[in-house]
Design a protein around this motif. Structure first.
Motif, PDB file in Angstrom:
ATOM      1  N   TRP A   1       0.526  -0.119 -11.089  1.00 18.18           N
ATOM      2  CA  TRP A   1      -0.145   0.058  -9.806  1.00 18.18           C
ATOM      3  C   TRP A   1      -0.727  -1.285  -9.354  1.00 18.18           C
ATOM      4  O   TRP A   1      -0.548  -1.694  -8.216  1.00 18.18           O
ATOM      5  CB  TRP A   1      -1.240   1.113  -9.984  1.00 18.18           C
ATOM      6  CG  TRP A   1      -1.863   1.605  -8.727  1.00 18.18           C
ATOM      7  CD1 TRP A   1      -1.374   2.533  -7.875  1.00 18.18           C
ATOM      8  CD2 TRP A   1      -3.129   1.202  -8.198  1.00 18.18           C
ATOM      9  NE1 TRP A   1      -2.251   2.736  -6.843  1.00 18.18           N
ATOM     10  CE2 TRP A   1      -3.344   1.926  -7.018  1.00 18.18           C
ATOM     11  CE3 TRP A   1      -4.098   0.289  -8.613  1.00 18.18           C
ATOM     12  CZ2 TRP A   1      -4.478   1.775  -6.241  1.00 18.18           C
ATOM     13  CZ3 TRP A   1      -5.225   0.141  -7.839  1.00 18.18           C
ATOM     14  CH2 TRP A   1      -5.411   0.884  -6.667  1.00 18.18           C
TER      15      TRP A   1
ATOM     16  N   ASP B   1       0.936   4.188  -2.784  1.00 18.77           N
ATOM     17  CA  ASP B   1       0.791   5.597  -2.387  1.00 18.77           C
ATOM     18  C   ASP B   1       1.927   6.443  -2.950  1.00 18.77           C
ATOM     19  O   ASP B   1       1.706   7.559  -3.425  1.00 18.77           O
ATOM     20  CB  ASP B   1       0.766   5.734  -0.862  1.00 18.77           C
ATOM     21  CG  ASP B   1      -0.508   5.192  -0.235  1.00 18.77           C
ATOM     22  OD1 ASP B   1      -1.479   4.934  -0.977  1.00 18.77           O
ATOM     23  OD2 ASP B   1      -0.518   5.021   1.005  1.00 18.77           O
ATOM     24  N   GLU B   2       3.154   5.918  -2.896  1.00 17.96           N
ATOM     25  CA  GLU B   2       4.310   6.676  -3.392  1.00 17.96           C
ATOM     26  C   GLU B   2       4.267   6.826  -4.909  1.00 17.96           C
ATOM     27  O   GLU B   2       4.617   7.881  -5.444  1.00 17.96           O
ATOM     28  CB  GLU B   2       5.619   6.017  -2.943  1.00 17.96           C
ATOM     29  CG  GLU B   2       6.847   6.837  -3.213  1.00 17.96           C
ATOM     30  CD  GLU B   2       6.849   8.196  -2.533  1.00 17.96           C
ATOM     31  OE1 GLU B   2       7.446   9.136  -3.118  1.00 17.96           O
ATOM     32  OE2 GLU B   2       6.280   8.347  -1.434  1.00 17.96           O
TER      33      GLU B   2
ATOM     34  N   ASN C   1       0.826  -1.209   0.000  1.00 19.71           N
ATOM     35  CA  ASN C   1       0.000   0.000   0.000  1.00 19.71           C
ATOM     36  C   ASN C   1       0.861   1.260   0.000  1.00 19.71           C
ATOM     37  O   ASN C   1       0.528   2.247  -0.667  1.00 19.71           O
ATOM     38  CB  ASN C   1      -0.953  -0.001   1.194  1.00 19.71           C
ATOM     39  CG  ASN C   1      -2.058  -1.026   1.048  1.00 19.71           C
ATOM     40  OD1 ASN C   1      -2.441  -1.394  -0.053  1.00 19.71           O
ATOM     41  ND2 ASN C   1      -2.559  -1.510   2.166  1.00 19.71           N
TER      42      ASN C   1
ATOM     43  N   ASP D   1       1.569   7.042  -6.626  1.00 20.94           N
ATOM     44  CA  ASP D   1       0.565   8.085  -6.832  1.00 20.94           C
ATOM     45  C   ASP D   1       1.121   9.467  -6.491  1.00 20.94           C
ATOM     46  O   ASP D   1       0.904  10.424  -7.233  1.00 20.94           O
ATOM     47  CB  ASP D   1      -0.683   7.810  -5.994  1.00 20.94           C
ATOM     48  CG  ASP D   1      -1.516   6.662  -6.533  1.00 20.94           C
ATOM     49  OD1 ASP D   1      -1.338   6.299  -7.718  1.00 20.94           O
ATOM     50  OD2 ASP D   1      -2.336   6.122  -5.774  1.00 20.94           O
ATOM     51  N   LYS D   2       1.829   9.579  -5.365  1.00 26.29           N
ATOM     52  CA  LYS D   2       2.390  10.870  -4.949  1.00 26.29           C
ATOM     53  C   LYS D   2       3.320  11.446  -6.013  1.00 26.29           C
ATOM     54  O   LYS D   2       3.330  12.649  -6.264  1.00 26.29           O
ATOM     55  CB  LYS D   2       3.188  10.725  -3.648  1.00 26.29           C
ATOM     56  CG  LYS D   2       2.371  10.682  -2.401  1.00 26.29           C
ATOM     57  CD  LYS D   2       3.303  10.570  -1.203  1.00 26.29           C
ATOM     58  CE  LYS D   2       2.594  10.020  -0.003  1.00 26.29           C
ATOM     59  NZ  LYS D   2       3.522   9.731   1.097  1.00 26.29           N
TER      60      LYS D   2
END
Length: 155
Positions: free
Chosen positions: A54, A40-41, A36, A43-44
């Motif tokens: 992804w 998240d990274e 997860n 996406d960031k």
């Protein structure tokens, strides 16, 4: 120690349920947390605009790595992606020779890779700096998260 009997009951429960199962549950929770954090990274940093990479960091999906090793006195889990370009994006890479990349340009100006396309562009020799998204996620997975999972499993 105020509740010695309560502590003794927890230790009995540990021996009854099996410490190895509890440790496996902790390793699974930590593995899921790491995946997860990687997502998240990604996406960031706005690294992708399709779901293939992804999804490769989602347990059970195509190209996902989720491998157990229970040996001697240890339990380990390897998590990650089988996609070659996931490693290139993390570590960086160099194009040594010009080559054709099939695909097309979307209306928003981004390039969409499509191996069946007759259109595309010539990738010229150059180097790309790694984005270190996986390494950043591993650093975020600190001892507090491990302690939290351990506390949750023992309560």
């Amino acid at each position: 120690m105020h509740d010695f009997d309560g502590l003794a009951k927890k230790f009995k429960k540990l021996s009854d349920e099996g410490v190895s199962q509890i440790l496996k549950n902790i390793a699974e929770a930590v593995g899921e947390t790491l995946l997860n954090l990687v997502i998240d990274e990604i996406d960031k940093q706005d690294l992708i605009d399709t779901g293939l990479m992804w999804n490769s960091f989602t347990r059970g999906e195509d190209n996902n790595i989720w491998e157990w090793d229970v040996d001697r006195n240890s339990i380990s889990i390897e998590v990650g992606s089988n996609l070659t370009y996931a490693r290139y994006l993390n570590d960086g890479y160099t194009i040594h020779k010009a080559h054709f990349v099939p695909g097309y340009w979307a209306t928003n100006g981004t390039f969409v890779y499509d191996p069946r396309a007759k259109t595309g562009f010539m990738a010229k020799p150059r180097s790309f700096i790694g984005r270190q998204y996986f390494d950043i996620a591993v650093k975020e997975l600190d001892m507090k998260r491990l302690e939290k999972e351990l506390g949750r499993m023992l309560s």
